[in-house]
Motif scaffolding. Structure first.
Motif, PDB file in Angstrom:
ATOM      1  N   GLU A   1       0.817  -1.211   0.000  1.00  0.00           N
ATOM      2  CA  GLU A   1       0.000   0.000   0.000  1.00  0.00           C
ATOM      3  C   GLU A   1       0.852   1.263   0.000  1.00  0.00           C
TER       4      GLU A   1
ATOM      5  N   ARG B   1      -7.350  -4.693   5.263  1.00  0.00           N
ATOM      6  CA  ARG B   1      -7.362  -4.258   3.863  1.00  0.00           C
ATOM      7  C   ARG B   1      -8.249  -5.177   3.025  1.00  0.00           C
TER       8      ARG B   1
ATOM      9  N   TYR C   1      -4.799   6.740   1.699  1.00  0.00           N
ATOM     10  CA  TYR C   1      -4.469   5.348   1.401  1.00  0.00           C
ATOM     11  C   TYR C   1      -5.731   4.509   1.224  1.00  0.00           C
TER      12      TYR C   1
ATOM     13  N   SER D   1      -7.229   3.070  -2.251  1.00  0.00           N
ATOM     14  CA  SER D   1      -7.331   1.614  -2.343  1.00  0.00           C
ATOM     15  C   SER D   1      -8.687   1.218  -2.906  1.00  0.00           C
TER      16      SER D   1
END
Length: 462
Positions: free
Chosen positions: A45, A225, A263, A267
């Motif tokens: 990431e 995630r 982030y 994503s």
């Protein structure tokens, strides 16, 4: 002169502020029983990757300047594990490469949370045991086991000597692990039983209710995630069921507008990158919409790469060329096959699914022997696996022309085609133009009819 001094002062202040934002970590230790020359540290990431040299005695040491406190992955050869790194850590790693996971041990500043994570992982292995036995049971039994394990992990955490800050982080990690296991019940049952279990209508509500905007957890926990992606998929499906005219771009734009973490936001936006493909007739319009949503230069560059791949690999476009070493040591280029249909099979010695395709590829090459088609088998093995490639080619003995990429998956040809997952097949026509940049695999029942049609077309043109 005063203006120059002022400008210089501002530049110094800017550079100093940038340096101050970086996280400084001393990472050292000793790896026993290894012939590897490097320890690799990475975080997908954060687009971070670094090689740290291991000396002849197995020692390594480096001062790391990291963009964020996070859980990074370190790998030695093909074995890997995670390590939590935070600003100010001076942490030492010790392990025996012959018994990688069982011997991981940390010392120094930052060792507490990492030794706890290692111990927690060992406890999880004991409590979960065989994955099939854990998941492939009636729903009530599964839910009780998952809840009981969560209580056990939290009890271990409560009794630990971790700081309150680290306890809070690990508490969230344990909760995420519990939710991901909850989420995976259907997948394991379907894989083993070939049918989906009957679940309550509200079964996935805990996944839908997770707090998405938790940057600390996102950077420290890969399970979180995964849950962010699962949350996205569930919400998108519900939104499309409610409004069939909604596009995935519109959904993501609305779903991410209030997320503060760049982030996490990017994503989720990256889920749209598949739109930028020549399979989508409107890929350029979608590219512009997605680009407008991005903030970081790293993600913008990745999207630009997808656009370039789409443009380079559209059907009828001249194929990007290559010149690779063949099995017999000569150099072979794509242009050497001009006048023939070219079927390119991309594989690696470490790729199980690729190796499963070998019998079908061998049969295919034998069936089309003497016809106007060249079979080119390209390995994307690293240079360190060159000898393994040389050994395995004659073992499978599939025929065709065997080449090895000059820079594995990072070669110009592989990047131009966006090859990140293998096995992968590409079809090129007699003039070097792309027919299909994601062609059917050797075992695909449709491939022979496609090849026969292409050969007939070549004959009719002649």
């Amino acid at each position: 002169m005063l203006k120059l001094i002022t400008l210089f002062s501002l530049m110094l202040a800017f550079n100093f502020s940038v340096l101050c934002q970086m996280k400084s970590v001393i990472f050292s230790g000793k790896i026993s029983n290894t012939e590897e020359k490097f320890l690799k540290l990475s975080h997908i990431e954060l687009s971070f990757e670094k090689k740290i040299s291991i000396d002849a005695e197995g020692n390594f040491r480096d001062t790391l300047n990291l963009k964020e406190d996070a859980s990074y992955y370190f790998s030695i050869g093909k074995s890997f594990s995670q390590i939590h790194l935070k600003d100010g850590y001076d942490i030492q790693l010790y392990l025996d490469a012959k018994d990688f996971h069982k011997t991981i041990r940390y010392e120094g500043k930052g060792s507490e949370i990492n030794n706890f994570a290692v111990a927690l992982g060992k406890n999880k292995a004991k409590l979960v045991g065989d994955a099939k036995e854990f998941f492939v049971v009636p729903l009530d039994e599964f839910l009780k086991k998952n809840a009981s394990n969560k209580v056990a992990y939290l009890s271990i955490l409560k009794e630990s000597a971790l700081s309150e800050t680290d306890k809070n982080l690990m508490d969230k990690v344990i909760e995420t692990d519990y939710l991901l296991i909850h989420n995976n019940y259907d997948k394991f049952n379907h894989y083993h039983l070939k049918e989906h279990p009957v679940l309550p209508l509200d079964y996935y509500d805990p996944i839908l209710k997770i707090k998405l905007d938790d940057q600390e957890l996102f950077l420290h926990d890969k399970n979180f995630r995964v849950l962010v992606i699962e949350n996205y998929r569930l919400r998108l499906k519900a939104a499309l069921d409610a409004d069939s005219t909604l596009t995935n771009i519109e959904f993501v734009r609305n779903a991410t507008k209030d997320i503060q973490s760049i982030y996490i936001k990017e994503s989720i936006i990256s889920m749209l990158f598949n739109n930028v493909s020549n399979k989508n007739a409107n890929y350029y319009a979608d590219y512009e919409k997605i680009m407008a949503m991005l903030v970081s230069e790293e993600m913008k560059d990745k999207l630009k790469g997808r656009l370039q791949t789409a443009q380079n690999t559209s059907s009828g476009t001249k194929s990007i060329g290559f010149e690779y070493e063949s099995y017999d040591g000569t150099k072979v280029s794509l242009s050497d096959f001009k006048g023939k249909i070219v079927y390119i099979d991309i594989w690696a010695t470490w790729c199980g699914p690729c190796i499963k395709q070998m019998p079908a590829l061998k049969e295919l090459i034998k069936e089309y022997e003497g016809k106007n088609i060249a079979f080119v088998v390209i390995s994307v093995d690293d240079k360190k696996d060159y000898a393994k490639w040389k050994k395995m080619v004659p073992v499978y003995n599939v025929g065709g022309t065997h080449l090895i990429s000059d820079n594995a998956l990072d070669s110009d040809f592989m990047k131009a085609y966006g090859v990140s997952l293998i096995p992968r097949s590409i079809l090129v026509d007699t003039d070097g133009n792309i027919i299909n940049n994601i062609a059917p695999k050797p075992s695909d029942s449709n491939l022979k009819s496609i090849l026969n049609q292409l050969l007939n077309n070549v004959k009719s043109i002649k």
